[in-house]
Design a protein around this motif. Structure first.
Motif, PDB file in Angstrom:
ATOM      1  N   LYS A 279     -93.631   7.133  59.818  1.00  0.00           N
ATOM      2  CA  LYS A 279     -92.303   6.916  59.217  1.00  0.00           C
ATOM      3  C   LYS A 279     -92.372   6.275  57.835  1.00  0.00           C
ATOM      4  O   LYS A 279     -91.504   6.485  57.002  1.00  0.00           O
ATOM      5  N   GLU A 295     -92.624   1.444  51.875  1.00  0.00           N
ATOM      6  CA  GLU A 295     -92.127   2.744  51.426  1.00  0.00           C
ATOM      7  C   GLU A 295     -91.748   3.572  52.649  1.00  0.00           C
ATOM      8  O   GLU A 295     -92.623   4.069  53.358  1.00  0.00           O
ATOM      9  N   GLN A 297     -90.258   6.889  54.142  1.00  0.00           N
ATOM     10  CA  GLN A 297     -90.139   8.269  53.667  1.00  0.00           C
ATOM     11  C   GLN A 297     -88.676   8.631  53.394  1.00  0.00           C
ATOM     12  O   GLN A 297     -87.810   8.417  54.247  1.00  0.00           O
TER      13      GLN A 297
END
Ligand code: NAD
Length: 390
Positions: A279, A295, A297
């Protein structure tokens, strides 16, 4: 939050072997150990040159009769004193670690030992067994693992925020030794001489740091097998490598890579770790240690700042100044030494419950590092073939 209140009602009587006036790493050991009053420096064999060591010890305020010419005399004479040292830190070149660590445990001392703990898995396991038999702690100084944002990453991964872990990408690749600087620098000279440094240069000297960051962030992940290719770009360093690439397969199907180098021109440190899940990813870099990139997605990047209230309790526990002001290597080391002291005290009190759930770079971290380097060398010297980790 750490605000100077001692975590223990005592200060451990402490000595040092190595870490003398000309050493690279001695000062940070003292700075970290003395920061929170958990250790008091009372004795040492600080230098290979006895006279220089004595003078240096005196300059630190250590009593003249407790500045010893060598570690054997240090351990023997301190054991005879009612107020003798209880713990010792070893900050000498790598070839001496095994013998000094073993002698310290046999003298009934807790130990903080520089990495690598020793040269072979067999020796490392011997030290682990001795540490258990003597009920004495061995702490290993993987310095940045004590940084709060490493603990933040550990919490976020445990919480499942990254999803299933797929890839761990690590590096420690600086450019400081792109030429034969060892000709003029004694601290580098022993690092490229197998007599002092054992079977590897950058694998043992650099790579074990991000490797342990990964172990800290991902305690469940176990290496199944690895493959290593190593090079000596400065030819006089052969057979020791000044550059290496390692690929790893973990037991859950994840894969890892680690690049370590001393010839990465222009790079200051380049110690980085990026953990990639199904993820989201996390990325941390030691040159900007107060920021952790998160980060997800499909979403804008989030930069998590050290010392902020939105972090996990585990990452705020060792905050010393709040967000905004930078904390770095010195504070991370202080956090480790604070933890070493708590572990040593718990061990002395027989507090097994505390020790079971208490994180610090312990003897098992030391054993894994030694075994990893051994396997990498085995793989590289067999032509970069896959070798089982266990
Ligand atoms: P250095 O060569 O700069 O200093 C070594 C010190 O040990 C000197 O003071 C020397 O006189 C002393 N010494 C050598 N043999 C001795 C002996 N038998 N008895 C007593 N003193 C002795 O080395 P350094 O760069 O400070 O590295 C020391 C250790 O610390 C190495 O194992 C290295 O891998 C490790 N290190 C760890 C980190 C880290 O981030 N954890 C960073 C740098 C170095």
């Amino acid at each position: 939050m750490i605000n100077g209140i001692k975590p223990l009602d005592r200060s451990l009587r402490w000595g040092m072997v190595g870490g003398g006036g000309t050493s690279q790493i001695g000062y940070i050991h003292r700075s970290a150990a003395l920061r929170d009053n958990t250790f008091t420096l009372l004795a040492g064999a600080f230098d290979i040159d006895a006279e220089r060591g004595r003078a240096f010890g005196a300059s630190l305020g250590v009593a003249g009769d407790r500045c010893y010419p060598d570690y054997q005399t240090l351990f023997q004479q301190e054991a005879e004193r009612a107020d003798g040292i209880e713990a010792v830190s070893i900050a000498t070149p790598n070839n001496t670690h095994f013998a000094i660590c073993k002698a310290a445990l046999e003298a009934g001392l807790h130990v903080v030992c520089e990495k690598p703990l020793c040269f072979t898995t067999e020796e490392a396991k011997e030290l682990a067994a001795l540490s258990e038999a003597k009920s004495k702690i061995i702490g290993v100084t993987y310095g940045y693992s004590g940084h709060q944002l490493i603990q933040q990453a550990r919490s976020m991964i445990a919480e499942g925020l990254l999803g299933e872990i797929r890839i761990v990408n690590m590096s420690f690749s600086h450019g400081f030794h792109n030429e034969a600087v060892e000709l003029a620098n004694p601290s580098t000279r022993w690092r490229v001489d197998p007599k002092f440094v054992g079977p590897s240069y950058v694998l043992g000297d650099l790579a074990t740091h991000p490797l342990f960051l990964a172990e800290t962030m991902l305690p469940e992940l176990k290496i199944k097998r690895l493959m290593c290719s190593r090079q000596s770009f400065v030819k006089t360093r052969a057979p020791l490598e000044d550059n290496a690439f390692v690929l790893m397969e973990y037991d859950n199907g994840a894969v890892g890579s680690l690049w370590c180098s001393a010839v990465n021109c222009g790079s200051m440190h380049g110690q980085k770790i990026r953990v990639i899940g199904s993820k989201a990813s996390l990325e941390w870099w030691d040159e900007q240690p107060n920021q952790l990139r998160y980060e997800v997605q499909g979403e804008p990047v989030q930069i998590l700042e050290r010392g902020m209230g939105y972090l996990a309790p585990r990452a705020l526990e060792e905050d010393r100044i709040g967000g905004g002001h930078p904390e770095g290597l010195f504070e991370a080391w202080s956090n480790l030494y604070r933890r070493f002291a708590v572990a040593m005290d718990a061990s002395d009190r027989g507090d097994k419950a505390l020790l079971e759930n208490f994180w610090y770079p312990d003897v098992h971290a030391g054993v894994t590092g030694v075994q990893w380097v051994e396997r990498c060398v085995e793989s590289a010297d067999a032509g970069a073939t896959w070798v089982d980790f266990e």
